[in-house]
Structure formats: structure tokens, C-alpha cells
Design a protein around this motif. Structure first.
Motif, PDB file in Angstrom:
ATOM      1  N   ALA A 198     -14.051  -0.608 -13.634  1.00 14.42           N
ATOM      2  CA  ALA A 198     -13.907   0.751 -13.104  1.00 14.42           C
ATOM      3  C   ALA A 198     -13.562   1.644 -14.275  1.00 14.42           C
ATOM      4  O   ALA A 198     -12.866   1.221 -15.198  1.00 14.42           O
ATOM      5  N   CYS A 199     -14.073   2.863 -14.222  1.00 14.12           N
ATOM      6  CA  CYS A 199     -13.751   3.831 -15.277  1.00 14.12           C
ATOM      7  C   CYS A 199     -13.835   5.228 -14.687  1.00 14.12           C
ATOM      8  O   CYS A 199     -14.293   5.410 -13.562  1.00 14.12           O
ATOM      9  N   THR A 201     -11.664  -0.947 -17.152  1.00 18.03           N
ATOM     10  CA  THR A 201     -10.717  -2.040 -16.951  1.00 18.03           C
ATOM     11  C   THR A 201     -11.484  -3.362 -16.950  1.00 18.03           C
ATOM     12  O   THR A 201     -12.673  -3.393 -16.601  1.00 18.03           O
ATOM     13  N   ILE A 202     -10.822  -4.436 -17.326  1.00 15.38           N
ATOM     14  CA  ILE A 202     -11.501  -5.726 -17.372  1.00 15.38           C
ATOM     15  C   ILE A 202     -11.860  -6.206 -15.965  1.00 15.38           C
ATOM     16  O   ILE A 202     -12.765  -7.038 -15.812  1.00 15.38           O
ATOM     17  N   THR A 203     -11.222  -5.636 -14.949  1.00 11.25           N
ATOM     18  CA  THR A 203     -11.639  -5.994 -13.591  1.00 11.25           C
ATOM     19  C   THR A 203     -11.201  -4.952 -12.583  1.00 11.25           C
ATOM     20  O   THR A 203     -10.043  -4.533 -12.570  1.00 11.25           O
ATOM     21  N   HIS A 204     -12.135  -4.527 -11.756  1.00  9.86           N
ATOM     22  CA  HIS A 204     -11.781  -3.671 -10.627  1.00  9.86           C
ATOM     23  C   HIS A 204     -11.320  -4.504  -9.437  1.00  9.86           C
ATOM     24  O   HIS A 204     -10.396  -4.126  -8.737  1.00  9.86           O
ATOM     25  N   HIS A 205     -11.946  -5.650  -9.202  1.00 10.95           N
ATOM     26  CA  HIS A 205     -11.544  -6.427  -8.023  1.00 10.95           C
ATOM     27  C   HIS A 205     -11.818  -7.931  -8.131  1.00 10.95           C
ATOM     28  O   HIS A 205     -11.737  -8.625  -7.118  1.00 10.95           O
ATOM     29  N   ALA A 212     -10.005  -9.836 -10.338  1.00  9.08           N
ATOM     30  CA  ALA A 212      -8.745 -10.390 -10.844  1.00  9.08           C
ATOM     31  C   ALA A 212      -8.874 -10.846 -12.312  1.00  9.08           C
ATOM     32  O   ALA A 212      -9.932 -10.680 -12.937  1.00  9.08           O
ATOM     33  N   VAL A 213      -7.795 -11.388 -12.841  1.00 17.49           N
ATOM     34  CA  VAL A 213      -7.716 -11.750 -14.260  1.00 17.49           C
ATOM     35  C   VAL A 213      -7.962 -13.251 -14.466  1.00 17.49           C
ATOM     36  O   VAL A 213      -8.788 -13.649 -15.276  1.00 17.49           O
ATOM     37  N   TYR A 228      -7.448  -8.681 -20.780  1.00 16.25           N
ATOM     38  CA  TYR A 228      -6.274  -8.206 -20.045  1.00 16.25           C
ATOM     39  C   TYR A 228      -5.104  -7.994 -20.999  1.00 16.25           C
ATOM     40  O   TYR A 228      -4.384  -6.992 -20.910  1.00 16.25           O
ATOM     41  N   GLU A 288      -5.399  -4.752 -22.480  1.00 15.15           N
ATOM     42  CA  GLU A 288      -5.424  -3.608 -21.563  1.00 15.15           C
ATOM     43  C   GLU A 288      -4.035  -3.208 -21.070  1.00 15.15           C
ATOM     44  O   GLU A 288      -3.706  -2.038 -20.996  1.00 15.15           O
ATOM     45  N   LEU A 306      -2.073 -14.463 -16.456  1.00 10.65           N
ATOM     46  CA  LEU A 306      -1.379 -13.173 -16.560  1.00 10.65           C
ATOM     47  C   LEU A 306      -0.326 -13.074 -17.651  1.00 10.65           C
ATOM     48  O   LEU A 306      -0.392 -12.199 -18.490  1.00 10.65           O
TER      49      LEU A 306
END
Lengths: 536, 536
Positions: free
Chosen positions: A406-407, A485-489, A491-492, A500, A503, A530
């Protein structure tokens, strides 16, 4: 038959016959030289699984399994790289034990055992992770791994009809949850693509994005309170619609991916099933005209439930529609009032941005979407078939995988160009040039959007994981460099850790590391995910 | 002239003349025996302020003040108990130094100095706390207190017109922020009652509730990213519309009330100024018929921007309207399309619940709400006069104060009855029975609402703080027993700690205590607020 140990969903739902032939024909259209030999999954017995390194205590034996099929089925998520390694018979880290707690008392005993015996604990909902979130790559230093499958904690415990909320156990999968809510007239209306085989607890632990393309969509927005079992005790937040008392306790556990505790229950805000629906599709000659239309829709206050913009390749592959720039699928829904007037404004906004609007369909399902769910059920059916088709393609050495971010609107055009170029270049180098990169916008906000990319490329059986990892590394770095972002939905998990770490704010990571040491003093909860490795 | 040191706002805006006489007449109508002698604030010079206990380092002298008027003006918030103690000339804990950093470099030097010299640090935005949040009751063990007033960090640094977002320094007050955004055509549209004298940083640090009565309203929902200076370094989150990467870093700092760092900047999501407005008022014979209508509106998807339900006493006192059960003030606004059709549905829903709907007014302000802001400016003017009128009443020994909570719809009727009874009983005992308790719903969610209570009672000059504290303690305990949060949008501060400690999960508090020790190792940030005293 039943759940596939190596791929998505149920064995009996696998792609075959006519569906397989159509899929092969479609692949041939853009990968004419592909070798589509079908590879079969090996028998579990042939994998040469090592014996469990731990002995389950007597008191927990009734909720634990060391059966090889359970251990391999819980060893990985459902990303391309998971399915490929399973098909190839490549055994990596596998849980020593799979536990199926029946309730919190079992879970507390499991956490006590693991904390005391230095066993890593991996909470497991539906197992649909595509980021290595449930894979026991926990590093050295653990005596073993216990994967805790929450599937036996799957009941809706209470429905508060006045407040429109339910207390639900975290292990419930999407269809089961909706099935339990339906007699009460309510729905959670959270339908990620993984809906059939992902759980409430998984959605909460990964901050899943859901049904609504605009407006509040993340599962976070539907939470009244969480109940979390940690090695340091049970944390249960107050059940209120909204509180301004300190930082949100739920905010610490939402997205914590099993590293701070195991979410066991939640009070969730529900919705009435929609009665009125209006939908249409809009064709754009330029993709970024469509983007401008989506931006206008996201700011309009009309809050379309569906507002998915597909680029030309995505439209061709996933909607069978040939367009020059983009195809916008847009739909409004309401349990309260007809959507004709709102749809008129949607149509006008799309036309203002150069869109050619197709036929508008309105429906009124008195009674709240019982029988009339059929059309959307068919659409949902196609949507939920995709992971099965992905598996069928993977078996034929096609690299089929997605990545997403997402941006802000301001960053989107640059990010899109750079990421697509990075993906194309990587495909050129690792796949010999044969491949397609697609893009759709899945969620739109006032200030930005979530682009979701698909890659379809010719893989080489035996090298597909390395091929994908190379593509993925390049696109991830391009995303980070362009403000995404490395992920919108998604997860990491373990696979996004490198990006991450760059970020998130370092001070935040240090603080959360200290928080983790407090609630998980033995550092056994999902190690490697995480927080810095030494944080536990 | 200028900012009042003892009460709300500007000295020159204080209630006087005709407004004062009308206010006295209104009070007489329900407190006929009240002694309305006007008490004046003492001169600052007469307060006998102790000298500062610390010497400001040379390098920070240019941003620090030890002037008595600054020290007393920063010693308290703006609750009844703050104003009363100021008027009585009762000096409590006062900051030794008030610092006015011009930028982050100053702030970092201030935090270094305070961490090294064991000085408590209280971040101060507009100073509108009503919960003791900025009052230096920091306990023993500190060599002094430095209050850090962010008012010189008040610029909009950048406007991203494509994304609809701005980077803003945290010290800016509401009107100044809107004034800086207006030339760009944008608005934050966050208008708490404290708007004139509260800051962006204060809203973020206390998770303020704002303009919108339904839908996302909390300042949290408008944040893209935060920049926070902590003793352990600067934490800045990635600027994206939405991310699913781990627990939200912003979520840890939102609501942290200056205990984990000082918020210095934020990228905020903006909105277009509304062009179309539709509004009306609805009369209900029973308050809970109005509640049912608000619940239906909150679930309708119509998202009225205004949806305030006043009970009969509140309608009489604050709207001059006599009703039997309740008065609902409801308004829709949009920058994108007319609201006539939506208002028709609002009217129908209210009628379905027994409401008598008044005249509906529609307006269309082409150009985005420039001149046409007049009517709402008048309403806002009445709204923002309230704190001045509160001060005028307090000077006449009237106990005028509010408390608020949020609870589920299912809990609301029981909570309302119990809390009103507790307040009435307390008023009977501590004020001899003369008093009124009012209620309004300020914010409504799908699953519950935020009731806001007002108390108007006859106080005794010299005992008003003790009188209010007794009432407040009883109603707070009643709220907690009935499933309400101790605060929907007034924050915790020092005055809500007793109930907050019972509301939040203990495991969460322990974890956050560890996080605080990591980011504030000297434990100097706003001691006594949120986290256990020993946590720092």
C-alpha cells in the motif's frame, strides 16, 4: 480425502478434467513454450520425516498428535514456495508435535510445558500464511517445536443481538463462523480470499484486510475486545465500542502473529446481511484514469463495498475481459436502503474520469440476502477457486504468485512503474523472459491504495523456489524504495522480515522487544517472526 | 490580556454583561437558592509561588521560562477542579521550568537534560486536559519538573495535494491548523469542543474524538504516520495509508499521553471542505426511543456527520428547547454530492422510531464551504462559548462539570439509569440535593455509543473540589460496574488512573511498563500517568 497436506484446501476440490484443460489452454496463450508436465505430490510416508524430538507429557497426550501427516501438513503455509517444496518432497523444519487444544485450560498447560521445556510454539489457525508465518524456521536453540492448531476452539459463544456483536472462539474458519451467525441474522462480512481456510484468530493475528474495498476494511475495525493467552497470563480487553483510555490494548496484539500470545476469543462487531446491491463494471483506456476514478470514489463518501481496478493483463487472465487500460468492478451494498442514487453518482464519477460504464444491475433481496446470494456466491466461488488453480499451475511448473503493498496516491504511479519493471527484469533473468506481471487495486483509501501484483512466468521444475525468491527479493526492495509497505494484508511472517526491519521504527522495535520479554519470558512464541531474534 | 492563566481561553472573551445576566437567570431557574457571588482570580504575584528548584543550562536558556505566570498557567488543565483551585489561589505542584522548544533539536536537548538531571517532563499542547494530564503531580523522587510547551512547533510543513495529506508539527492549535490548510483547499475536519485551545499533538497523545458523530471519528483514523522524540531516539513510522506489517507502531504512541515520547510531527489524512449539507432536528417523547433511532442511524451506512441526541434537561439547558424525551440534532455533509436522498432516509428512520422530525434544511455551498460556513460558525461559536460559560458559573459557586464513557447498546440503558442515579444520590449528599444531571450521546457506533453526562449543582465555595471529587468517584465506579470505559475521549491523565488500572488488562500493563522502561530508561516522561509508578 480431506484437507490437502501439500496444497490448498480439500483434495477432492483439486482442479481436474475440463477445468484443467481450460487452464492449460489459457497458460499456453501467454507461455507458449511452457513444459506443462504435471507433477504429483509424494506420499507422506516417503518423505523420510525425522522422529519427534520431544515426548508429550501424559497430561497433554489427548490433545497432541505426532502423526507424520499432521506434522507435514502443519509445517508450511500456502505460498507458492510452500506448495513447490511439498510437491518436490523437500522436507524442511517440521513441528515435532501438533497440539489441538479444546479450550484455554489445555492451551495454558501447553504454554507452560513449552516455556519450561524450551519448545518453540507456533499458533496455527487455518494455515493459509503466504509469508512463512507458521513454518518452524525457529533457529537453533530450541529443544523442539509444538504447533498449536486452534481448530477445536471454533464456537460462537454468545450473540448480543441488541449490540450487534458476538463472542467467538479464535479457531473458527470463515464458512463455519458465517454458518453459526446466520441463524441469528448477522454476518461478520469479512471475506478475504483465504476465507474458506483461514480463521478468525489468524485474521486478527495478521490484521487481515477483508471484504470492503473502501472505508474501514481491516479486521481491526471490527474488534470490540480480544482475549489472549500469554505465558505471563491472560489478557482480556474491556468490551466497549470505542475507548480513549491509553494506547489500545488490542492494538498491541492485533498483528502480533503469535509472538506475544495466542488469541483465543474475540468480541466482534457484526453487520446485517445486505439486502440491496448495485453493481457495474467500467472500462478505462488508461490504467491511471481508472486509478483517478478509484481515488475519487474513495473520497466520495459513497463507500463502495467492491471497488477493484484490474489492469489489462489482470482483466484478461482473471475476468476474461479484453481492455486497453483497466477494468473497474464496482458494487454498493446496504442492509438499510436502495443503492440506485448512490450508483448514479458512482457512474458519473467514473465517466468524469474517462470510464465507459457497462450495464448497471440493481437487486433487492427482501429478507436480507438469503437466496439472492447466488450470484455473489458464484463470484465468490470463482474467487475461492483461484488458490486451487494456482496449485494446478504450480504442478505444471508455472510460477504463479502474488505480492502486494500500500502507498499514497502520490507515490502510486512511480511505485507501479518501478515495481513492474523490477518484476519484468527479474522474470527476464530467472525465467528466460517468459512471463506476465499484472496489477489490481484491491483496497482504496482517501490518501492511497493497495496495489496487488500477480506474476505468471515459466518456471523450471527443481528451481522454482529459487526463481521466485529472486523475483520476490527484487520487487520487495523496489516497493520499499518507492514508499510502499512490505505488506498491506499478507503479514510479515519470516519471509518479509528483511524489509519489515527497515520499515518499522527502530525505537518501536526495541520497545516491543522489551514488551515481548515481559509477556513471553522464555521467548518461545513464534521465534524469528517480527521481533529481533534475541528479543525472546 | 491574552490567555487566561486560571481558566479557559482568552481573558478578553470571558463572560460578562448581558451574557452573564442571562446565565445567572438560567441558573436561578433550577438552582433557586444558589449564592451566585462572583469570585475573582487572585493576582499571580499573590500566590506565594516557590522558586524553581532547578537551574536551566545555558544552552537551553533561550527556550525556557521560569516566569511565575507561565509556571502557574502550565500547572493545571481546564477541568472544574483546576479552575476552582486557581480561583481559590490554592497552589499545588507547579513546573519549575516551562520550555518552548523551537524544533526537535531543542526537544532532544531538553530530554537529555531532564533524563540526566532526574527532572520529570510533561509534554503540553493546548493545556486543555480535564483529567490532570498536565498537572505535575509526579510523586516524590524527582529533582524538579519541566513542562514542555510545543506551541512554537506549529507549522504545516508540507501538503501532498495528490494524496490529500499534510505533514504538520504537533504544537499547532486547531484554528491555526485549519487556517494553514485552507489556502490549499483542505481541512482536517477534527473539531473537538476544545478546538480553539487544543493541539494536534494533544489530540494524538489522548486519542481525541472529533467532529464526526458516526463512522471513524477518532483522530487515530486520520493518521498516516507519527514522528515521536523519545529519550531512546526518534521513532518515525512509514507514511502509508494502511499497513498490515506487525502491530501498528502508531498504535503504541496514540494515547500514550506523553509517557513514551513527545509527538513532534504527523502526516495527517485530510478532507475536502464539505459543499452540501442537510440537517434537521427530531423530537422524541422517550429518550430511549431516540437512542434506538441513533442506533439505527449508526448502522444505516448513511454516516451522519452530526448525530447528537440530547436528553430533556440537556435540550433545555444547552439548546433552549423543551422536549419530553430527547432532541436529536442530525446533519449530513458531503464534498461530493447532495444529501437530500440520504436525509430522506434519515427522516424515515427517525419517524420509524417515534421521532417528530422538524424542518429539514439543505444547503449547497459551491466552492466548498467558504462563506456558507456562517451558520455552522454560529453553532460552533455557541459550542466553543460553553467553556467560558462554565468558568463564569464556577466563579459563582456552581458545580458545572461533565463526565463521559462508551458502552455497547446492550449495556446502555442499564448504565444510564445506574450512573444518573449515582450522580443524583451524590449530589443529594454533597450538595444538599440541588442539582441536575443531563445526558447526551456524542458519538454512535454500530455496536454502541458514547454517552456524555453533565452535572449542574449548587456548590459551596471553598469545598467545590471535594464536592466534585466525591461525585466523580461515585459515577466513575458506577460506569465501571456497568461495562463502560472510564473515558471515551477525555483520556486517563492522573484523575482516571484508579479506574483505568481496573479496566486495562494486567498483562498489557506489565508489557507496556517494560516498553516504557526501554524507551524512557530514566522514567522521566509524565510520571504517574498510565503506567505503574515503578514502571519508569
Amino acid at each position: 480425502m480431506g484437507r490437502s497436506w501439500w496444497g490448498w484446501g480439500l483434495d477432492e476440490e483439486a482442479v481436474q478434467g475440463q477445468e484443467a484443460r481450460e487452464l492449460e489452454r489459457a497458460v499456453r496463450s501467454f507461455l507458449p513454450e511452457a513444459d506443462l508436465t504435471v507433477h504429483d505430490a509424494p506420499a507422506v510416508g516417503s518423505l523420510g520425516l525425522a522422529r519427534p524430538r520431544v515426548v508429550v507429557p501424559e497430561s497433554l497426550a489427548h490433545v497432541c498428535s505426532v502423526a507424520p501427516v499432521e506434522r507435514v501438513a502443519h509445517a508450511r503455509g500456502k505460498a507458492l514456495r510452500d506448495v513447490v517444496r511439498n510437491l518436490e518432497g523437500v522436507v524442511g523444519p517440521v513441528p515435532d508435535v501438533v497440539a489441538f487444544p479444546e479450550g484455554e485450560a489445555d492451551l495454558e498447560r501447553l504454554l507452560d510445558w513449552c516455556s519450561g521445556a524450551n519448545l518453540a510454539v507456533i499458533a496455527y489457525g487455518g494455515g493459509s500464511s503466504v509469508v512463512g508465518g507458521v513454518e518452524p524456521r525457529v533457529g537453533e536453540g530450541f529443544a523442539g517445536v509444538v504447533t498449536v492448531d486452534l481448530s477445536r476452539m471454533r464456537r460462537v459463544l454468545e450473540v448480543d443481538a441488541v449490540s450487534g456483536a458476538a463472542s467467538v472462539q479464535a479457531g473458527v474458519l470463515g464458512p463455519d463462523l458465517e454458518g453459526q451467525l446466520r441463524p441469528h441474522g448477522w454476518s461478520l462480512r469479512h471475506f478475504p480470499q483465504s476465507f474458506e481456510f483461514s480463521s478468525l484468530g489468524g485474521w486478527l493475528a495478521t490484521r487481515a484486510g477483508g471484504h470492503f474495498a473502501t472505508g474501514p476494511t481491516r479486521i481491526d475495525a471490527m474488534v470490540e475486545s480480544l482475549r489472549v493467552v500469554t505465558p505471563a497470563g491472560v489478557a482480556e480487553s474491556a468490551r466497549v465500542p470505542s475507548s480513549g483510555a491509553g494506547p489500545s490494548p488490542d492494538g498491541v496484539f492485533l498483528g502480533s502473529e503469535g509472538t506475544l500470545g495466542v488469541i483465543t476469543q474475540a468480541w466482534m462487531q457484526l453487520r446485517e446481511r445486505p439486502r440491496w446491491r448495485s453493481q457495474t463494471s467500467v472500462v478505462f483506456d488508461r490504467f491511471f484514469d481508472g486509478v483517478a476514478a478509484v481515488r475519487a470514489l474513495a473520497r466520495s463518501g459513497l463507500e463502495p463495498a467492491n471497488c477493484r481496478l484490474l489492469d489489462a493483463a489482470e482483466a484478461l487472465i482473471n475476468a476474461g475481459t479484453s481492455v486497453r487500460g483497466g477494468l473497474l468492478v464496482v458494487g454498493l451494498e446496504s442492509a438499510d436502503h436502495p443503492q440506485e442514487a448512490a450508483m448514479e453518482r458512482v457512474v458519473a464519477l467514473c465517466a468524469d474520469h474517462g470510464g465507459r460504464v457497462g450495464r448497471v444491475r440493481h437487486s433487492d433481496e427482501a429478507g436480507g440476502g438469503g437466496g439472492r446470494e447466488e450470484r455473489s456466491a458464484r463470484w465468490r466461488s470463482a474467487f475461492v477457486r483461484m488458490p486451487y488453480q494456482r496449485d494446478a499451475l504450480v504442478r505444471r511448473s508455472v510460477l504463479v504468485e502474488t505480492f502486494e503493498t500500500a502507498c499514497t496516491w502520490g507515490a502510486l504511479e512511480g511505485l507501479h512503474a518501478r515495481v513492474v519493471a523490477a518484476a519484468q527484469e527479474a522474470i527476464g533473468q530467472v525465467c528466460g523472459g517468459q512471463g506476465v506481471v499484472t496489477c489490481r487495486l484491491t483496497h482504496a483509501y482517501r490518501d492511497g491504495a493497495a496495489p496487488y501484483f500477480g506474476v505468471y512466468a515459466q518456471g523450471r521444475w527443481g528451481s522454482m523456489v529459487e526463481q521466485w525468491d529472486e523475483i520476490k527479493a527484487r520487487v520487495s526492495s523496489a516497493i520499499a524504495e518507492c514508499g510502499g509497505t512490505i505488506t498491506h494484508h499478507h503479514a510479515v511472517g519470516r519471509d518479509h522480515m528483511r524489509w519489515y526491519a527497515g520499515e518499522r521504527p527502530g525505537v518501536f522495535a526495541a520497545g516491543m522487544g522489551a514488551l515481548k520479554r515481559e509477556v513471553d519470558p522464555a521467548g518461545v512464541l513464534n521465534p524469528g517472526v517480527l521481533w529481533p531474534a534475541g528479543a525472546g
